[in-house]
Write an enzyme that holds these catalytic residues in place. Structure first.
Site, short mmCIF file in Angstrom:
data_model
loop_
_atom_site.label_atom_id
_atom_site.label_comp_id
_atom_site.label_asym_id
_atom_site.label_seq_id
_atom_site.Cartn_x
_atom_site.Cartn_y
_atom_site.Cartn_z
N GLU A 1 0.87 -1.18 0.00
CA GLU A 1 0.00 0.00 0.00
C GLU A 1 0.91 1.23 0.00
O GLU A 1 1.69 1.42 0.92
CB GLU A 1 -0.87 -0.03 1.27
N ARG B 1 -4.05 -3.91 10.71
CA ARG B 1 -4.08 -4.80 9.56
C ARG B 1 -4.10 -4.06 8.23
O ARG B 1 -4.72 -4.49 7.26
CB ARG B 1 -5.25 -5.78 9.66
N CYS C 1 7.62 -0.13 0.78
CA CYS C 1 8.86 -0.86 1.05
C CYS C 1 9.49 -0.56 2.40
O CYS C 1 9.88 -1.48 3.11
CB CYS C 1 9.87 -0.66 -0.07
N HIS D 1 14.53 2.39 -2.46
CA HIS D 1 13.91 1.10 -2.16
C HIS D 1 14.79 0.36 -1.16
O HIS D 1 16.01 0.30 -1.32
CB HIS D 1 13.74 0.25 -3.42
N ASP E 1 13.33 -9.44 0.27
CA ASP E 1 12.65 -8.16 0.03
C ASP E 1 11.15 -8.40 0.06
O ASP E 1 10.58 -8.95 -0.87
CB ASP E 1 13.08 -7.61 -1.33
#
Length: 189
Positions: free
Chosen positions: A38, A63, A68, A105, A120
């Site tokens: 998300e 929840r 990342c 990232h 990852d």
């Protein structure tokens, strides 16, 4: 509230991962299968908190999903509590391009029995559902595709690629620069 391994594992519907590479693969797959990607906050100009209590609240208690830095931040806390020797990496997202942008990232390099694995859990849709051996040219089939690392001589990066049809597509590149928490915080902005 700090990191609660029991609550995290319950969120993943995982009682207790095995030790070593098998356990890393179980944890990796369970995390990616249970917590959605998300990225709405960054797209709306908000900076997600990487504080462990905030990660637990958002991803475990409420929840929700994350992007990342949130995913791999929470995952890194679990790796540490489970005794894995892990170090963060910052990569340049390529998404099929010949080069990436800034180092925005995060993923993990995990040492197990003399081998290094890239794990990852925060790349999203076409990220690997299992850790990948951090060795050039070693191909690995996982439930969602075939992956490998290659060297990019032009940029000096090690590039994670995914086989898409009959050609390899770059996902991200990593230049080997050691990463500190301050680097992650700066990249999260």
């Amino acid at each position: 509230m700090q990191f609660d391994l029991s609550a995290y594992l319950a969120r993943l519907d995982l009682s207790a991962p095995a030790a070593g590479a098998e356990g890393l693969a179980q944890l990796h797959h369970a995390h990616m299968s249970s917590i959605p990607f998300e990225n709405t906050a960054p797209l709306m100009g908000r900076i997600p908190s990487l504080d462990p209590a905030d990660l637990m609240d958002k991803l475990v208690t409420r929840r929700r999903g994350g992007y990342c830095f949130e995913h791999n931040g929470l995952y890194g806390l679990a790796l540490a509590q489970l005794g894995y020797g892990a170090r963060p990496l910052l990569a340049r997202v390529r998404n099929g391009g010949p080069v990436g942008g800034a180092r925005t990232h995060q993923a993990w390099l995990v040492e197990i029995d003399g081998d290094t694995w890239m794990s990852d859990v925060g790349f999203g849709g076409h990220g690997p559902l299992a850790p990948i051996p951090y060795r050039i040219g070693v191909e690995l089939d996982v439930p969602n595709g075939r992956y490998r690392f290659v060297e990019d001589i032009g940029t000096g990066e090690t590039v994670l690629e995914r086989l898409a049809g009959d050609r390899w597509t770059s996902l991200w590149g990593y230049d080997g620069v050691p990463v500190q928490q301050v680097d992650i915080e700066a990249a999260n902005v």
